[in-house]
Design a protein around this motif. Structure first.
Motif, PDB file in Angstrom:
ATOM      1  N   GLU A 130      10.459  -1.103 -12.246  1.00 43.99           N
ATOM      2  CA  GLU A 130      11.402  -2.000 -11.167  1.00 43.99           C
ATOM      3  C   GLU A 130      11.885  -1.481 -10.002  1.00 43.99           C
ATOM      4  O   GLU A 130      11.931  -2.005  -8.917  1.00 43.99           O
ATOM      5  N   VAL A 131      12.243  -0.290 -10.059  1.00 46.75           N
ATOM      6  CA  VAL A 131      13.131   0.394  -8.894  1.00 46.75           C
ATOM      7  C   VAL A 131      11.909   0.635  -7.985  1.00 46.75           C
ATOM      8  O   VAL A 131      12.157   0.341  -6.587  1.00 46.75           O
ATOM      9  N   PHE A 132      10.580   1.247  -8.417  1.00 50.89           N
ATOM     10  CA  PHE A 132       9.672   1.480  -7.457  1.00 50.89           C
ATOM     11  C   PHE A 132       9.094   0.241  -6.685  1.00 50.89           C
ATOM     12  O   PHE A 132       8.681   0.554  -5.827  1.00 50.89           O
ATOM     13  N   ALA A 133       9.111  -0.809  -7.363  1.00 49.55           N
ATOM     14  CA  ALA A 133       8.767  -2.080  -6.819  1.00 49.55           C
ATOM     15  C   ALA A 133       9.540  -2.515  -5.713  1.00 49.55           C
ATOM     16  O   ALA A 133       9.334  -3.020  -4.687  1.00 49.55           O
ATOM     17  N   GLU A 134      10.941  -2.445  -6.066  1.00 48.49           N
ATOM     18  CA  GLU A 134      11.799  -2.684  -5.098  1.00 48.49           C
ATOM     19  C   GLU A 134      11.879  -1.602  -3.718  1.00 48.49           C
ATOM     20  O   GLU A 134      11.995  -2.275  -2.741  1.00 48.49           O
ATOM     21  N   VAL A 135      11.627  -0.599  -4.027  1.00 51.22           N
ATOM     22  CA  VAL A 135      11.563   0.585  -3.000  1.00 51.22           C
ATOM     23  C   VAL A 135      10.158  -0.011  -1.844  1.00 51.22           C
ATOM     24  O   VAL A 135      10.417   0.100  -0.850  1.00 51.22           O
ATOM     25  N   ASN A 136       9.001  -0.365  -2.736  1.00 53.62           N
ATOM     26  CA  ASN A 136       8.204  -0.856  -1.914  1.00 53.62           C
ATOM     27  C   ASN A 136       8.336  -2.030  -1.191  1.00 53.62           C
ATOM     28  O   ASN A 136       7.805  -2.148   0.068  1.00 53.62           O
ATOM     29  N   ARG A 137       9.346  -2.779  -1.534  1.00 50.73           N
ATOM     30  CA  ARG A 137       9.621  -4.174  -1.046  1.00 50.73           C
ATOM     31  C   ARG A 137      10.303  -3.779   0.388  1.00 50.73           C
ATOM     32  O   ARG A 137      10.044  -4.279   1.434  1.00 50.73           O
ATOM     33  N   ILE A 138      11.336  -2.614   0.320  1.00 51.34           N
ATOM     34  CA  ILE A 138      12.168  -2.580   1.370  1.00 51.34           C
ATOM     35  C   ILE A 138      11.495  -1.492   2.505  1.00 51.34           C
ATOM     36  O   ILE A 138      12.119  -1.340   3.535  1.00 51.34           O
ATOM     37  N   LEU A 139      10.464  -0.836   2.072  1.00 52.84           N
ATOM     38  CA  LEU A 139       9.846   0.050   2.988  1.00 52.84           C
ATOM     39  C   LEU A 139       8.686  -0.871   3.994  1.00 52.84           C
ATOM     40  O   LEU A 139       8.451  -1.597   3.813  1.00 52.84           O
ATOM     41  N   LYS A 140       8.806  -0.237   5.125  1.00 52.12           N
ATOM     42  CA  LYS A 140       7.521  -0.834   6.204  1.00 52.12           C
ATOM     43  C   LYS A 140       6.505  -0.080   5.589  1.00 52.12           C
ATOM     44  O   LYS A 140       6.329   0.659   5.153  1.00 52.12           O
ATOM     45  N   PRO A 141       5.366  -1.077   6.081  1.00 50.49           N
ATOM     46  CA  PRO A 141       3.804  -0.521   5.556  1.00 50.49           C
ATOM     47  C   PRO A 141       3.835   0.913   6.274  1.00 50.49           C
ATOM     48  O   PRO A 141       4.136   1.298   7.333  1.00 50.49           O
ATOM     49  N   SER A 142       3.039   1.686   5.304  1.00 50.59           N
ATOM     50  CA  SER A 142       2.618   2.921   5.553  1.00 50.59           C
ATOM     51  C   SER A 142       3.678   4.017   5.467  1.00 50.59           C
ATOM     52  O   SER A 142       3.520   5.007   5.576  1.00 50.59           O
ATOM     53  N   CYS A 143       4.665   3.519   5.103  1.00 53.98           N
ATOM     54  CA  CYS A 143       5.978   4.607   5.163  1.00 53.98           C
ATOM     55  C   CYS A 143       6.121   4.972   3.717  1.00 53.98           C
ATOM     56  O   CYS A 143       5.839   4.531   2.707  1.00 53.98           O
ATOM     57  N   PRO A 144       6.609   6.424   3.387  1.00 51.13           N
ATOM     58  CA  PRO A 144       6.652   7.085   2.230  1.00 51.13           C
ATOM     59  C   PRO A 144       7.824   6.973   1.201  1.00 51.13           C
ATOM     60  O   PRO A 144       9.003   6.858   1.977  1.00 51.13           O
ATOM     61  N   PHE A 145       7.673   6.887   0.260  1.00 48.12           N
ATOM     62  CA  PHE A 145       8.616   6.983  -0.857  1.00 48.12           C
ATOM     63  C   PHE A 145       8.412   8.505  -1.656  1.00 48.12           C
ATOM     64  O   PHE A 145       7.579   8.767  -2.236  1.00 48.12           O
TER      65      PHE A 145
END
Length: 219
Positions: A130-145
């Motif tokens: 769930e957290v990783f999905a949320e991180v994906n939401r707040i990241l700009k495209p092509s940006c890293p986690f």
């Protein structure tokens, strides 16, 4: 490893409220100097300079590389459980007290960050997909986690599965988090251990948010 994740894998010896565990500040570093330097080098290589970064599960230190050897950030926001620790973190421009194990939803707008990092704390996350999905939401495209991990932990708070695995298996577990959350490119594993056998190890697993179809020219 088997990528099927079941609730018992995320059990901990201490299931009391995490806020109680982190009530008192722990103003100490959790890895040695060699691993800290390696973490900074990895951060500098992974994130583009001048970006807005989120330090997830933040505390007293973020280990960003500093000038003249490091990089320049626009802003770094911390999200963690102890306000006093984050207030003393020299890398943070702002911080928010938020318990991801209670509420994995991140209090940020869509596509608002150029990078997200969690450093030597992934083992405490009980709702990682769930957290990783949320991180994906707040990241700009092509940006890293970027997930950085070593071999130290608070054993009463680390999830059961993490303690059962070793370095390679932990990389595979983090990769499974990315895959099951969705929206990421293929995860990359890197060994940043500065002096194998003579220092704390340092490992990295990172993945970039996929570029939206309309931005990649696909119709």
């Amino acid at each position: 490893m088997d990528h099927r994740l079941t609730p018992d894998m995320f059990e901990r010896l201490d299931e009391n409220d995490d806020a109680l565990f982190y009530t008192l500040p722990r103003k100490l570093v959790h890895i040695d100097d060699g691993a800290i330097a390696a973490a900074g080098q990895c951060i500098a290589q992974t994130f583009a300079p001048g970006g807005v970064l989120l330090d997830l599960m933040s505390s007293w230190r973020t280990h960003l590389p500093h000038l003249p050897e490091g990089f320049v950030k626009q802003k770094c926001i911390g999200l963690g459980l102890n306000a006093e620790e984050m207030a003393d973190n020299p890398d943070l421009d702002d911080y928010i007290v938020h318990n991801l194990n209670v509420d994995p939803q991140l209090p940020f707008a869509d596509a608002s960050f150029d990078g997200v990092v969690v450093t030597v704390s992934i083992q405490y996350m009980v709702r990682p997909v769930e957290v990783f999905a949320e991180v994906n939401r707040i990241l700009k495209p092509s940006c890293p986690f970027l997930v950085l991990y070593s071999n130290r932990m608070f054993p009463t708070k680390a999830i059961r599965l993490w303690q059962m695995l070793r370095d390679k298996g932990r990389a595979e577990l983090i990769t499974a988090y990315f895959q099951q959350a969705g929206g990421y490119e293929a995860a990359v594993f890197e060994d940043w251990s500065p002096n194998p056998g003579g220092s704390d190890p340092m490992f990295a697993v990172y993945a970039r948010k996929q570029t939206a179809p309309e931005e990649s020219g696909v119709r």
